[in-house]
Design an enzyme around this catalytic site. Structure first.
Site, PDB file in Angstrom:
ATOM      1  N   HIS A 140      -1.429   6.473   2.099  1.00  0.00           N
ATOM      2  CA  HIS A 140      -1.482   5.533   3.211  1.00  0.00           C
ATOM      3  C   HIS A 140      -1.379   6.341   4.500  1.00  0.00           C
ATOM      4  CE1 HIS A 140      -1.183   1.458   4.869  1.00  0.00           C
ATOM      5  NE2 HIS A 140      -0.474   2.045   5.833  1.00  0.00           N
ATOM      6  N   CYS A 199       0.782  -1.234   0.000  1.00  0.00           N
ATOM      7  CA  CYS A 199       0.000   0.000   0.000  1.00  0.00           C
ATOM      8  C   CYS A 199       0.817   1.290   0.000  1.00  0.00           C
ATOM      9  CB  CYS A 199      -0.956  -0.002   1.192  1.00  0.00           C
ATOM     10  SG  CYS A 199      -2.070  -1.422   1.236  1.00  0.00           S
TER      11      CYS A 199
END
Length: 559
Positions: free
Chosen positions: A134, A80
């Site tokens: 993120h 991510c």
């Protein structure tokens, strides 16, 4: 028709094609457009518009029917934070120097301008809802506010329960499970994160004043990321009796151990722990594999419904005819292929992602272009894709392409060393691939990905090693015909790669092995360590790959 007339005909056809495309491109950038940037989490190309006959994704398919659909888009690292930071800065992980979740690029590598920051600097009002950057250290605990956003980023309050005991098990008790289909009314707050994110995104759209100020709204959905905490009714779309295992569920015999990801995040869930699966290769019992696949697809359909709610609101508010829509994902997710689960690898199933670009053409677009489709009552609705683009594309291409199509100047291409350059791109403007689509596949089409490892064999931290633990970096090159990966020694203190320290290699011939199960690297290996050290890593991989394929052609008797 003689050859001279045929040649003239081809030249005229190409001229008219370029003229038509140039006119369309000029129309596309004649006025600055709003941007709705949608990013899913852990979404592979398991969508109807990408040819997956099992997937029920009518709202995304409807978007694709009016858009450019890029069939071969690849993430630069299949996890991510590194992928999102790479995409939103248009810099590769070796430039952001983010391979884990534990550093902020502006401090750690360079003060790079992001995609939303660039739009903000051009007079856009920029907003973030859900998981775009993120969250946490990787975005300075603020989702890069105020650099990237005009107002603080929004995170759905119910997300705090994602790792809590909210999944009702067969024993009637609450657990921290992987498989977590729920009655939404019984969840804390009576809601789920992606439901809240759509509500907030629509609220923000309603507040935008009609004063000519364009907006950039990024909406990040949390699904189909694990745990599969989704409304239970979506499981009915995928009866277990109709689910199948991956076509290649076994660990390939010649897969280097360093390339394997042991899916530790799944092993931490209570329902998976009960299975007492051996480390690192498993396997997961087949009946549970089927349930994982069922829940993943159900999570995709649930996420699709939220995309549908958002797009229909765009039309209801009269914004569809002047808003560009981008839909993509940070990376894919293995569903048992190669005996692997989750992301954390260089295979296509983890690096290939959807990329859909909708660019309105003024009054040609009705504000009712995206009516909401209830997948639960209309699961079989299908659409034909708009314009299909087959070129190999990278997520670092998103920044320059979106900027161009929205009517902004495309940032310059980055120099080889760009740590001190705030605004540049390591990607390409892919707005021109509609012309390329008429041509033959280019041998220059290449996508790069990479993944770090702490050791030559699978460890508890192989999936997500901290920077200081990284000892090996797997650099992967994807062409039309091959996937070629080299696992090289890496120094986390200097960020230097030792190109002479080759730990393992992978070479897959996609014509005969599209699933990438038969590693033939050892069959064609040639010494390439004597390449000049001044050559960039990407160029080195290209040259090594050319040496390998040249050897293959020689052995096959090709000229």
């Amino acid at each position: 028709m003689d050859h001279s007339k045929m040649g003239i005909f081809v030249l005229v056809w190409l001229f008219l094609l370029v003229l038509h495309y140039s006119t369309c491109a000029a129309d596309a950038i004649s006025e600055r457009k709003n941007v709705l940037f949608i990013i899913a989490d852990d979404l592979r190309t398991s969508l109807g518009c990408y040819g997956d006959s099992l997937a029920k994704s009518p709202n995304i398919d409807q978007l694709a029917s009016k858009s450019q659909v890029f069939l071969n888009t690849f993430a630069q690292q299949a996890v991510c934070a590194p992928s999102r930071t790479s995409m939103l800065t248009s810099r590769r992980p070796d430039t952001t120097r983010l391979y884990d979740f534990n550093s902020y690029w502006r401090v750690h590598s360079g003060n790079y301008t992001t995609l939303p920051q660039y739009f903000k600097s051009q007079g856009y009002f920029t907003m973030s809802v859900g998981k775009v950057f993120h969250p946490g250290i990787a975005s300075n605990m603020t989702d890069d506010y105020p650099y990237s956003w005009s107002i603080p980023a929004y995170h759905p309050p119910s997300f705090r329960y994602e790792k809590k005991k909210v999944c009702k098990g067969e024993d009637g008790k609450l657990h921290v499970n992987l498989l977590c289909a729920v009655n939404v009314a019984e969840q804390p707050g009576g809601t789920l994160p992606d439901l809240e994110s759509v509500d907030e995104a629509v609220r923000l759209l309603k507040t935008r004043p009609n004063d000519g100020t364009p907006f950039f709204l990024a909406v990040g959905f949390h699904k189909p990321h694990i745990p599969f905490r989704i409304p239970q009714e979506y499981l009915s779309l995928y009866p277990l009796a109709q689910m199948t295992l991956a076509t290649d569920p076994d660990v390939p015999e010649r897969l280097p151990p360093v390339a394997y990801n042991p899916w530790v995040d799944l092993r931490k869930r209570e329902d998976v722990q009960k299975l007492n699966i051996s480390f690192p290769y498993g396997p997961i019992p087949k009946d549970f594999q089927l349930r994982i696949r069922q829940h993943y697809y159900a999570a995709v359909s649930y996420m699709d419904a939220q995309v549908g709610r958002l797009l229909s609101a765009l039309g209801d508010l009269g914004l569809a005819n002047n808003t560009m829509v981008v839909f993509t994902s940070d990376h894919g997710w293995s569903l048992g292929e190669h005996g692997e689960w989750a992301k954390y690898s260089n295979f296509d199933v983890t690096t290939r992602v959807p990329l859909i670009l909708f660019v309105p053409r003024g009054t040609e677009v009705s504000n009712s272009a995206f009516p909401f489709i209830d997948v639960l009552s209309q699961p079989e609705q299908r659409f034909k894709n708009g314009k299909v683009r087959s070129s190999l594309v990278e997520l670092v291409d998103v920044f320059p392409t979106v900027a161009y199509l929205a009517g902004l100047k495309v940032p310059m291409y980055c120099p080889d060393i760009s740590f001190q350059v705030e605004l540049c791109t390591e990607g390409e403007n892919r707005a021109y691939t509609s012309l390329q689509a008429q041509m033959e596949r280019s041998s220059e089409d290449i996508a790069f990905s990479q993944y770090p490892r702490p050791a030559d064999t699978p460890q508890e931290n192989s999936d997500l090693p901290n920077l200081e633990d990284i000892k090996i970096m797997g650099y992967s090159l994807r062409t039309w015909d091959y996937r070629y990966t080299l696992w090289l020694g890496f120094n986390p203190k200097t960020f230097q790669v030792n190109v002479s320290d080759v730990h393992a290699g992978e070479l897959y011939l996609l014509a005969d092995d599209p699933d990438q199960d038969k590693n033939v690297y050892e069959d064609y290996m040639r010494k390439t360590a004597n390449l000049p050290h001044t050559v960039s890593l990407q160029m080195r991989l290209k040259l090594q790959f050319q040496y390998l394929t040249a050897g293959m052609k020689t052995r096959r008797g090709e000229r």
